[in-house]
Design an enzyme around this catalytic site. Structure first.
Site, PDB file in Angstrom:
ATOM      1  N   LYS A 120       0.831  -1.205   0.000  1.00 39.54           N
ATOM      2  CA  LYS A 120       0.000   0.000   0.000  1.00 39.54           C
ATOM      3  C   LYS A 120       0.866   1.256   0.000  1.00 39.54           C
ATOM      4  O   LYS A 120       0.642   2.187  -0.786  1.00 39.54           O
ATOM      5  CB  LYS A 120      -0.934   0.011   1.221  1.00 39.54           C
ATOM      6  CG  LYS A 120      -1.912   1.193   1.223  1.00 39.54           C
ATOM      7  CD  LYS A 120      -2.804   1.184   2.452  1.00 39.54           C
ATOM      8  CE  LYS A 120      -2.062   1.706   3.661  1.00 39.54           C
ATOM      9  NZ  LYS A 120      -2.940   1.894   4.836  1.00 39.54           N
ATOM     10  N   ASP A 138      -6.649   1.426   0.853  1.00 36.76           N
ATOM     11  CA  ASP A 138      -6.706   1.521   2.315  1.00 36.76           C
ATOM     12  C   ASP A 138      -8.118   1.153   2.768  1.00 36.76           C
ATOM     13  O   ASP A 138      -8.929   0.679   1.975  1.00 36.76           O
ATOM     14  CB  ASP A 138      -6.304   2.921   2.792  1.00 36.76           C
ATOM     15  CG  ASP A 138      -7.338   3.979   2.420  1.00 36.76           C
ATOM     16  OD1 ASP A 138      -8.262   3.685   1.620  1.00 36.76           O
ATOM     17  OD2 ASP A 138      -7.233   5.102   2.945  1.00 36.76           O
TER      18      ASP A 138
END
Length: 211
Positions: A120, A138
Site C-alpha cells: 500500500k 486503504d
C-alpha cells in the site's frame, strides 16, 4: 457496476475535485514516505502535526539518523504505535543512505524492501510522488469499492486488482485520491452520507441512509 456507470462515477468525482491529492503535508518524496509510514493506524491530521515540528529539524535520511531513535520519538510520540514506527523510520533511513544515496527509490521492488513499507505504501509513493497510475487500497477505498459495487473483493489485494481492471485509463492517475476522499468525507464507515452523495444513483449499496 456497468462500465458506463464507472465512467460516470469518476466523471462526477473529477468535476467536484479536478486536482485531488493526499492530505499528508510534504515537500519531497522522502517527506511523503516518512509521513505515509507514520500514518498507519493514525490520522493524516495527527501525522501532519508531528511532521510540522519534525521536518524543519530533520527532513532527510541522514538528518533523521543523526536524531536517533529516541530523538525521533520526541517528535512523533503523539502518533499511535510511535515506538515501532520510530524503529522502522530509522531503519528505513539507514537503508536509503547505505543503498540509495539518500534518495527514495522509484521501483515497487526497492520500495517494498524498505522497513515499514508494504504494498500500500509503495503504491502511494509510486502514485503521489512519482505520478504512476497505481491505486493504494486503504480502509476507505476498500469500503467504497465494496459498498458501491465498483470493485467488490474479500481483501485489499482483490479490490486493488479489480480496480486496476475496471477504472478507465483516463481516471487511473487520480482514482486513488478520489476514492479515499469520498470514503473519508461522504461514504463514512458508520453512517454514510447518502443523501448528499454525488454518486448515490450509481451506487449498489442496499442500506442507503436518509435525511
Amino acid at each position: 457496476m456497468k462500465r458506463a456507470d464507472v465512467v460516470e462515477l469518476f466523471t462526477r468525482l473529477r468535476e467536484l475535485n479536478p486536482h485531488p491529492t493526499t492530505e499528508l503535508a510534504y515537500t519531497t518524496p522522502f517527506e511523503l514516505l516518512v509521513a505515509v509510514v507514520l500514518s498507519a493506524q493514525a490520522t493524516d491530521v495527527g501525522v501532519n502535526k508531528a511532521t510540522k515540528k519534525l521536518y524543519p529539524v530533520a527532513n532527510t535520511p541522514q538528518a533523521i539518523l543523526e536524531l536517533g531513535e529516541e530523538g525521533l520519538k520526541k517528535y512523533i510520540n503523539t502518533i499511535g504505535l510511535f515506538n515501532a514506527k520510530a524503529k522502522n523510520v530509522i531503519a528505513l533511513c539507514r537503508l536509503l543512505v547505505e543503498q540509495h544515496h539518500g534518495e527514495v527509490p522509484r521501483t515497487r521492488e526497492a520500495l517494498e524492501a524498505l522497513p515499514g513499507v508494504g504494498r500500500k505504501t509503495a503504491n502511494v509513493m509510486l502514485n503521489t510522488a512519482f505520478g504512476e497510475p497505481t491505486i493504494a487500497v486503504d480502509t476507505h477505498i476498500f469500503r467504497v469499492a465494496n459498498r458501491t459495487g465498483l470493485a467488490p473483493g474479500k481483501d485489499v489485494r482483490a479490490v486493488e486488482d479489480k480496480l486496476e481492471k475496471v477504472v478507465p485509463a483516463e481516471f487511473k492517475r487520480d482514482a486513488h485520491h478520489w476514492l479515499i476522499l469520498h470514503g473519508r468525507y461522504v461514504c463514512k464507515a458508520r453512517k454514510p452520507d447518502c443523501p448528499h452523495c454525488p454518486i448515490r444513483d450509481l451506487c449498489r449499496y442496499k442500506h442507503k441512509t436518509v435525511e
